[in-house]
Design an enzyme around this catalytic site. Sequence first.
Site, PDB file in Angstrom:
ATOM      1  N   LEU A  23       0.697  -1.263   0.094  1.00  0.00           N
ATOM      2  CA  LEU A  23       0.066   0.041  -0.005  1.00  0.00           C
ATOM      3  C   LEU A  23       0.898   1.248  -0.058  1.00  0.00           C
ATOM      4  CD1 LEU A  23      -2.908  -0.766   2.343  1.00  0.00           C
ATOM      5  CD2 LEU A  23      -2.917  -0.509  -0.120  1.00  0.00           C
ATOM      6  N   GLY A  24       2.171   1.138   0.693  1.00  0.00           N
ATOM      7  CA  GLY A  24       2.640   2.362   0.662  1.00  0.00           C
ATOM      8  C   GLY A  24       4.071   2.169   1.440  1.00  0.00           C
ATOM      9  N   GLY A  26       7.118   4.474   3.876  1.00  0.00           N
ATOM     10  CA  GLY A  26       7.720   5.541   4.612  1.00  0.00           C
ATOM     11  C   GLY A  26       8.985   5.350   5.060  1.00  0.00           C
ATOM     12  N   LYS A  46       1.459  -2.406   9.091  1.00  0.00           N
ATOM     13  CA  LYS A  46       2.783  -1.534   8.883  1.00  0.00           C
ATOM     14  C   LYS A  46       4.119  -2.416   9.678  1.00  0.00           C
ATOM     15  CE  LYS A  46       4.731   3.007   9.865  1.00  0.00           C
ATOM     16  NZ  LYS A  46       4.284   4.367  10.430  1.00  0.00           N
ATOM     17  N   ASP A 145       3.563  15.678  13.547  1.00  0.00           N
ATOM     18  CA  ASP A 145       3.903  15.596  12.306  1.00  0.00           C
ATOM     19  C   ASP A 145       2.600  15.966  11.481  1.00  0.00           C
ATOM     20  OD1 ASP A 145       5.671  15.790  10.336  1.00  0.00           O
ATOM     21  OD2 ASP A 145       5.663  13.535  10.080  1.00  0.00           O
TER      22      ASP A 145
END
Length: 288
Positions: A23-24, A26, A46, A145
């Site tokens: 999905l992504g 970081g 994650k 953040d």
Amino acid sequence: MLVKRKLSPGCLIGRQYKVVRLLGQGAAGTVYEVERVDGGSRYALKVFTPSKGDLLLLKKKFLAEAKVLTKLDHPNIVKVHDSGIDEETRLPFFVMDKVVYKDGLPHTLDDVDTSDLDEDFIKMWFEDLAEALDYIHAMGVVHRDVKCTNVLIRPDKHAVLSDFGVSKIFSDSLAKELQITRTMPVFTSCGSQKTKFMMGTAGYMAPEVVRGEPATRNSDVYSLGVLIFRLLTGIWYEPGTGVVEMLKMYEYRWDKVLPWMLAENPKARPYKLRGLVRLLPPQMEGGK
């Protein structure tokens, strides 16, 4: 030692989560869509996969993020359901709600085209994030953040605050309950000098954080102000840019809200955000 590798579809994590797709990714973690093998439910998982930096520090922050998120329960904050360390890869992970848009892909506010954006959506996202931040602040957590890439968009177009990887616990009771050491200043050495390592993202950080002062709830307020200003105008907020005059051209009374949130002095910023929504009625005819 951590084993770092890309996980292929069909791989099992934590013995009960089967990887469906990526999905992504970081700085410290990679997010996959997974399916629970005993029930078929789909989640986002994650995994700790840092590309560089202090691995021990990043791992501690990753595990702290998982602990913090398990204590939070709010419709505008990503919800964590499980966490652990995978036996095969030795990678820490946590399992959270899968927040994807109607096309089945994750979208953030950074994906929004600000040149043709309905102002009603901006107001809705402001309300969503105001409630989310008021909630975590009441719980004793500072996000540190708040930015467009950390705000996911649900299928109903509402906003969900995510990525608590650099969050800070200022509540002693919550820190004790989660067995997390309260954040201490981190320094990086440069020759004979020490430089304070700032948590956050350039452009969104409050002036006091840039100066090296501790982040507070009011620092999150400033970051949200920058985010909303950027969605409205398409440009970054810079102090002394005549923000009040610029904001009078919009439908809602942002000129009554954003200058307050973006005050240079953190003590001059609003303590709670939800009340600001009442200051956002549409402009009177001829008031634009």
